[in-house]
Design an enzyme around this catalytic site. Structure first.
Site, PDB file in Angstrom:
ATOM      1  CB  SER A   1     -15.889 -16.288 -13.109  1.00 33.35           C
ATOM      2  OG  SER A   1     -16.265 -16.210 -14.487  1.00 33.35           O
TER       3      SER A   1
ATOM      4  CE1 TYR B   1     -16.160  -9.156 -26.048  1.00 41.22           C
ATOM      5  CE2 TYR B   1     -14.809  -7.219 -26.443  1.00 41.22           C
ATOM      6  CZ  TYR B   1     -15.586  -7.985 -25.602  1.00 41.22           C
ATOM      7  OH  TYR B   1     -15.793  -7.570 -24.310  1.00 41.22           O
TER       8      TYR B   1
ATOM      9  CG  PHE C   1     -13.409  -4.007 -15.533  1.00 46.38           C
ATOM     10  CD1 PHE C   1     -13.949  -3.895 -14.256  1.00 46.38           C
ATOM     11  CD2 PHE C   1     -13.583  -2.951 -16.421  1.00 46.38           C
ATOM     12  CE1 PHE C   1     -14.655  -2.767 -13.872  1.00 46.38           C
ATOM     13  CE2 PHE C   1     -14.294  -1.819 -16.049  1.00 46.38           C
ATOM     14  CZ  PHE C   1     -14.829  -1.723 -14.774  1.00 46.38           C
TER      15      PHE C   1
END
Length: 255
Positions: free
Chosen positions: A15, A161, A194
């Site tokens: 994906s 992250y 994105f």
């Protein structure tokens, strides 16, 4: 490196950025392996794209799983020339939340997948590349990792992250220097905002607000644009040991 007839492995290839990369590489003539935990989408994509594609259910954070995938790639296609690491997670979490301090197990999980998972694939994949006969300039392979602009401007709630992606950026040059002796180039892409499954669940007003943050073009990036850069890195032998921001000049605010 000429992509045609090369063998590529793409983590997170079922994906988002990974899927776009798989499609681009197959179009360019590469035999491509999809390494992902999503068996349904991975198998479906492999079936759609034909005999040049294989799916391997892979947990990048587990050494045995990655080793089995790498063995499967070389058994199926005879070699491995290209690695693109797109697998990753980005759960939001504050260090001090409403329920108290961050559970360190949650922090560890992000590091395990995003950083250690990347290194698992790099080290076990590069071992396979060493067996390739050298091509022009003595090149044997190309490794492309995925970081994030959060590595440089992490927002509130992105401590785990941002730390994991900053580490991916940090290891790019030392690994490239080491692998130079083997004829293997190492690059990192740091995407901005994105259109990926990570952002797919956001309501339209939130997506519009994110788009307004982008200096130019004023929209979210498209996965195929990431895949275009992957292809350029593979084909341009002077790109090595660097992190490229792919972000429309965005600089993330605190929140």
């Amino acid at each position: 490196m000429q992509i045609e007839n090369c063998v590529a492995a793409v983590t997170g290839g079922a994906s988002g950025l990974g899927e776009a990369t798989v499609r681009n590489l197959v179009t360019a003539g590469a035999k491509t392996a999809i390494l992902d935990m999503d068996e349904e989408h991975g198998q479906s994509l492999a079936s759609e794209l034909g005999d040049a594609v294989r799916f391997f259910k892979t947990d990048v954070s587990e050494e045995k799983s990655v080793q089995q995938a790498m063995d499967g790639v070389t058994t199926s296609f005879g070699a491995l020339h290209i690695i693109v690491n797109c697998a990753g997670v980005a759960p939001p979490m504050k260090v001090i939340g409403k329920k108290g301090p961050l559970l360190i197990s949650k922090f560890e999980r992000v590091i395990q997948i995003n950083l250690i998972g990347t290194m698992n694939v790099v080290r076990l994949g590069a071992e396979k590349m060493l067996k390739n006969p050298p091509a022009d300039d003595g090149e044997r392979g190309v490794v492309i990792n995925t970081a994030s602009v959060a590595a440089f401007e992490g927002q509130i709630g992105q401590a785990a992250y941002a730390a994991s992606k900053a580490a991916v950026v940090g290891m790019t040059l030392p690994v490239a220097r080491e692998f130079a002796d083997y004829g293997i180039r190492v690059m990192t892409i740091a995407p901005g905002l994105f259109e990926t499954p990570m952002l797919a669940g956001l309501p339209d007003p939130a997506k519009a607000a994110l788009s307004r943050m982008m200096p130019f073009p004023k929209r979210l990036g498209r996965p195929r644009e990431y895949a275009m850069l992957v292809r350029q890195i593979i084909e341009n032998p002077m790109l090595n040991g660097e992190t490229i921001r792919l972000d429309a000049a965005v600089r993330l605010a605190a929140k």
